[in-house]
Design an enzyme around this catalytic site. Structure first.
Site, PDB file in Angstrom:
ATOM      1  N   GLY A  11       0.802  -1.282   0.069  1.00  0.00           N
ATOM      2  CA  GLY A  11       0.012  -0.099  -0.180  1.00  0.00           C
ATOM      3  C   GLY A  11       0.642   1.324   0.058  1.00  0.00           C
ATOM      4  O   GLY A  11       0.304   2.304   0.160  1.00  0.00           O
ATOM      5  N   GLU A  37      -6.438  -2.814  -4.007  1.00  0.00           N
ATOM      6  CA  GLU A  37      -5.537  -3.681  -4.222  1.00  0.00           C
ATOM      7  C   GLU A  37      -6.180  -4.968  -3.406  1.00  0.00           C
ATOM      8  O   GLU A  37      -6.340  -6.175  -3.869  1.00  0.00           O
ATOM      9  CB  GLU A  37      -4.054  -3.579  -3.845  1.00  0.00           C
TER      10      GLU A  37
END
Length: 197
Positions: free
Chosen positions: A95, A103
């Site tokens: 991230g 994601e």
């Protein structure tokens, strides 16, 4: 380093089969995968991709990769994405690029997820890279304080900084959320921290 990223992306490309519905990750190594995938698509490979960020969507579209959305294609065969850190047990920090929520959603919609990372991302213990946590703007300070308390309760106090954009304003994700970069230092029990968060 660039050769190692390309090698990792090339290894992941070997997992792609005709007709697959692919999650396309975000970041430098995932970007290499998208480049290599585009070459295969130009050579006749038929796939469809779901990008995890606007950056990946723009790259894939520019390179001619057919795209869809999770609303149109809610189940995926395979997601290929990168990581910021990985330990020997294959636990990750992801991230850093700011696409964490998307994601995770794309990965959850996939039968299989493969993380590609070069040797520079491998660590003995997670925590060298601050852990990004996406939070809603509403009550973000209260959320941060609760996260601090919960982390301290398991022996992981952290400095939690609101990520800022280049202009000094708070960084906003593509979902309109904020990111807290949590500097825990050594995360000896990532599973415990994940449960707390």
């Amino acid at each position: 380093m660039e050769d190692r990223k390309t090698a990792a992306a090339r290894a992941a490309l070997d997992l792609v089969e005709p007709g697959m519905r692919l999650g396309l990750g975000t970041g430098s190594t995932a970007g290499r995968f998208v480049e290599l995938l585009a070459e295969r698509v130009k050579s006749g490979l038929t796939i469809v991709g779901v990008p995890t960020s606007e950056q990946t969507r723009a790259q894939a579209a520019r390179l001619g990769i057919p795209l869809t959305t999770l609303n149109e294609t809610p189940r995926l065969d395979l997601t290929i994405d990168g990581a910021d850190e990985v330990d020997a047990q294959l636990r990750l920090i992801k991230g850093g690029g700011g696409a964490l929520l998307r994601e995770k959603i794309v990965a959850a919609a996939s039968e299989r997820m493969v993380v590609i990372a070069d040797q520079s991302k491998v660590v003995e213990v997670l925590g060298r890279f601050p852990l990004p946590v996406e939070v809603t703007p509403f009550g973000w300070v209260a959320t941060r304080e609760l996260m601090r308390e919960m982390g301290a309760a398991i022996g992981l106090p952290a400095e939690m900084n609101l990520r800022l954009a280049a202009d000094g304003e708070p960084f906003m994700t593509e979902n309109g959320n904020l990111i807290l970069d949590c500097a825990y230092g050594r995360i000896d029990d990532p599973d415990d921290l994940a449960d707390v968060l």
